[in-house]
Write an enzyme that holds these catalytic residues in place. Structure first.
Site, PDB file in Angstrom:
ATOM      1  N   LYS A   1      21.046 -32.583  25.922  1.00 24.61           N
ATOM      2  CA  LYS A   1      20.508 -31.572  25.174  1.00 24.61           C
ATOM      3  C   LYS A   1      21.270 -31.668  23.801  1.00 24.61           C
ATOM      4  CE  LYS A   1      18.336 -29.027  28.072  1.00 24.61           C
ATOM      5  NZ  LYS A   1      16.737 -28.857  27.928  1.00 24.61           N
TER       6      LYS A   1
ATOM      7  N   TYR B   1      23.747 -32.924  31.269  1.00 21.80           N
ATOM      8  CA  TYR B   1      23.048 -32.368  30.565  1.00 21.80           C
ATOM      9  C   TYR B   1      23.358 -31.842  29.175  1.00 21.80           C
ATOM     10  CZ  TYR B   1      20.213 -27.475  30.576  1.00 21.80           C
ATOM     11  OH  TYR B   1      19.533 -26.726  30.456  1.00 21.80           O
TER      12      TYR B   1
HETATM   13  N1  CAA Z   1      35.717 -23.666  34.522  1.00 19.96           N
HETATM   14  C1  CAA Z   1      36.949 -24.210  34.708  1.00 19.96           C
HETATM   15  N2  CAA Z   1      37.183 -24.717  36.097  1.00 19.96           N
HETATM   16  C2  CAA Z   1      36.440 -24.976  36.907  1.00 19.96           C
HETATM   17  C3  CAA Z   1      34.880 -24.511  36.494  1.00 19.96           C
HETATM   18  C4  CAA Z   1      34.647 -23.745  35.374  1.00 19.96           C
HETATM   19  N3  CAA Z   1      33.596 -23.471  35.123  1.00 19.96           N
HETATM   20  N4  CAA Z   1      34.135 -25.014  37.743  1.00 19.96           N
HETATM   21  C5  CAA Z   1      35.024 -25.334  38.645  1.00 19.96           C
HETATM   22  N5  CAA Z   1      36.182 -25.506  38.209  1.00 19.96           N
HETATM   23  C6  CAA Z   1      37.716 -25.898  38.484  1.00 19.96           C
HETATM   24  C7  CAA Z   1      37.586 -25.764  40.258  1.00 19.96           C
HETATM   25  O1  CAA Z   1      38.230 -24.457  40.185  1.00 19.96           O
HETATM   26  C8  CAA Z   1      38.315 -26.766  40.879  1.00 19.96           C
HETATM   27  O2  CAA Z   1      39.596 -26.728  40.451  1.00 19.96           O
HETATM   28  P1  CAA Z   1      41.043 -27.278  41.449  1.00 19.96           P
HETATM   29  O3  CAA Z   1      40.559 -28.621  41.553  1.00 19.96           O
HETATM   30  O4  CAA Z   1      42.078 -26.865  40.787  1.00 19.96           O
HETATM   31  O5  CAA Z   1      40.337 -26.443  42.757  1.00 19.96           O
HETATM   32  C9  CAA Z   1      37.789 -28.045  39.942  1.00 19.96           C
HETATM   33  O6  CAA Z   1      37.291 -27.561  38.907  1.00 19.96           O
HETATM   34  C10 CAA Z   1      36.704 -28.756  40.478  1.00 19.96           C
HETATM   35  O7  CAA Z   1      35.686 -27.782  41.219  1.00 19.96           O
HETATM   36  P2  CAA Z   1      34.544 -28.060  42.185  1.00 19.96           P
HETATM   37  O8  CAA Z   1      35.029 -28.864  43.186  1.00 19.96           O
HETATM   38  O9  CAA Z   1      34.016 -26.719  42.585  1.00 19.96           O
HETATM   39  O10 CAA Z   1      33.530 -28.632  41.093  1.00 19.96           O
HETATM   40  P3  CAA Z   1      32.213 -29.227  41.388  1.00 19.96           P
HETATM   41  O11 CAA Z   1      31.783 -30.376  40.766  1.00 19.96           O
HETATM   42  O12 CAA Z   1      31.908 -29.215  42.897  1.00 19.96           O
HETATM   43  O13 CAA Z   1      31.288 -28.057  40.717  1.00 19.96           O
HETATM   44  C11 CAA Z   1      30.261 -26.721  39.299  1.00 19.96           C
HETATM   45  C12 CAA Z   1      31.499 -27.436  39.610  1.00 19.96           C
HETATM   46  C13 CAA Z   1      29.505 -26.137  40.646  1.00 19.96           C
HETATM   47  C14 CAA Z   1      29.345 -27.499  38.639  1.00 19.96           C
HETATM   48  C15 CAA Z   1      30.946 -25.646  38.527  1.00 19.96           C
HETATM   49  O14 CAA Z   1      31.721 -26.031  37.585  1.00 19.96           O
HETATM   50  C16 CAA Z   1      29.771 -24.516  37.763  1.00 19.96           C
HETATM   51  O15 CAA Z   1      28.926 -24.037  38.277  1.00 19.96           O
HETATM   52  N6  CAA Z   1      29.729 -24.812  36.399  1.00 19.96           N
HETATM   53  C17 CAA Z   1      28.700 -24.038  35.709  1.00 19.96           C
HETATM   54  C18 CAA Z   1      27.462 -24.921  35.713  1.00 19.96           C
HETATM   55  C19 CAA Z   1      26.495 -24.236  34.744  1.00 19.96           C
HETATM   56  O16 CAA Z   1      26.843 -23.411  33.844  1.00 19.96           O
HETATM   57  N7  CAA Z   1      25.055 -24.536  35.011  1.00 19.96           N
HETATM   58  C20 CAA Z   1      24.285 -24.033  34.144  1.00 19.96           C
HETATM   59  C21 CAA Z   1      23.001 -24.367  34.906  1.00 19.96           C
HETATM   60  S1  CAA Z   1      21.631 -23.538  34.027  1.00 19.96           S
HETATM   61  C22 CAA Z   1      21.171 -24.215  32.527  1.00 19.96           C
HETATM   62  O17 CAA Z   1      22.023 -25.432  32.492  1.00 19.96           O
HETATM   63  C23 CAA Z   1      20.255 -23.503  31.591  1.00 19.96           C
HETATM   64  C24 CAA Z   1      20.924 -23.477  30.257  1.00 19.96           C
HETATM   65  O18 CAA Z   1      20.860 -24.532  29.582  1.00 19.96           O
HETATM   66  C25 CAA Z   1      21.862 -22.702  29.861  1.00 19.96           C
END
Ligand code: CAA
Length: 248
Positions: free
Chosen positions: A159, A155
């Site tokens: 962007k 993304y």
């Molecule tokens: N910051 C730091 N560390 C993170 C993290 C974050 N945001 N998210 C996950 N981690 C870490 C986890 O704690 C985990 O660490 P460990 O291995 O030590 O336990 C590791 O990264 C892996 O985590 P997951 O297995 O949960 O990772 P995943 O690949 O399944 O999913 C994710 C991660 C769900 C994408 C999560 O990072 C997240 O929700 N990120 C935010 C995404 C976001 O902001 N999206 C916006 C959508 S709306 C949009 O995009 C509109 C716009 O323009 C603003």
């Protein structure tokens, strides 16, 4: 312009949260509004809701990822309505996941819908805009294209690419009365943002100085300004609208 001297505006991905607000605002501001969609079932329901609320919006089917499908849609619009004056490249999706787990499909889907779509739609309207000596192209990017975000390599790449495109096209068409600008919304209260895990979302909101998610209407007002003739000296710009979350 159409037969009633209204400027013609096409919004891609119109049935999403931001697209809906843009369509309503542009209709209110006296544009002839065309809504692009790719899911007929969702679009039918959406169009009925718009009509019930008093917004007259015309619907056009087209897959913005597909160059030929966009060409067909633009040809249909020209036959039925006229030349597009304002193009709002708004269609976008997320496939959030840490990069080491990201599949090629997740990469391709996001690059296709969020970035290649901008090429496809702009490419099919630019000749007519050049010929008529007027046009507005407004590309919807994201704060996460400006600063990156965990889980959004696809993304953020798309962007960020959008604004590179904006800057170059703006230079190329400036002498033709066409402006090209980017808007980079932060976290707005749409379904896309509400799909982010609640604890993650709350941490993000805590980083927004204004202290809340943005409203779709706030982005829509900015779109309407850039769509207007009054914005003629603004081109190649990137408008941040993120509640102060990312300042630079
Ligand atoms: N910051 C730091 N560390 C993170 C993290 C974050 N945001 N998210 C996950 N981690 C870490 C986890 O704690 C985990 O660490 P460990 O291995 O030590 O336990 C590791 O990264 C892996 O985590 P997951 O297995 O949960 O990772 P995943 O690949 O399944 O999913 C994710 C991660 C769900 C994408 C999560 O990072 C997240 O929700 N990120 C935010 C995404 C976001 O902001 N999206 C916006 C959508 S709306 C949009 O995009 C509109 C716009 O323009 C603003």
């Amino acid at each position: 312009m159409d037969a009633n001297n209204k400027r013609i505006a096409l919004v891609t991905g119109a049935t999403g949260g931001l697209g809906t607000a843009m369509c309503k605002q542009l209709f209110t501001d006296n544009y002839r509004v065309l809504a692009n969609y790719r899911n007929p079932e969702k679009a039918e329901k959406w169009a009925a809701e718009m009509k019930a609320e008093g917004f007259e919006i015309e619907m056009f089917l087209g897959d913005v990822c597909d160059f030929d499908s966009v060409e067909k849609m633009i040809t249909e619009i020209k036959e039925k309505v006229g030349v597009i004056d304002i193009l709002i490249n708004n269609a976008g999706i997320t496939r959030d996941i840490a990069f080491h787990k990201m599949s090629k499909d997740q990469w391709d889907a996001v690059i296709g819908t969020n970035l290649t779509s901008v090429f496809n739609c702009s490419r099919h309207v630019i000749a007519d805009m050049r010929n008529q000596g007027y046009g507005r192209i407004i590309n919807i990017s994201s704060v996460n294209g400006q600063r990156g975000q965990f889980g959004q390599a696809n993304y953020s790449a798309a962007k960020a690419g959008i604004h590179g495109f904006t800057k170059t096209l703006a230079m190329e068409v400036a002498k033709k009365g066409i402006t090209v600008n980017t808007i980079s919304p932060g976290y707005i209260g749409t379904d896309m943002v509400m799909a982010v895990r609640e604890d993650v979302r709350q941490k993000i909101i805590d980083q927004i100085p204004v202290g809340r998610l943005g409203g779709t209407f706030e982005v829509a007002h900015l779109v309407s300004f850039l769509a207007s003739e009054n914005s003629s000296f603004v081109t190649g710009a990137n408008y941040a609208i993120n509640g102060g979350q990312h300042v630079y």
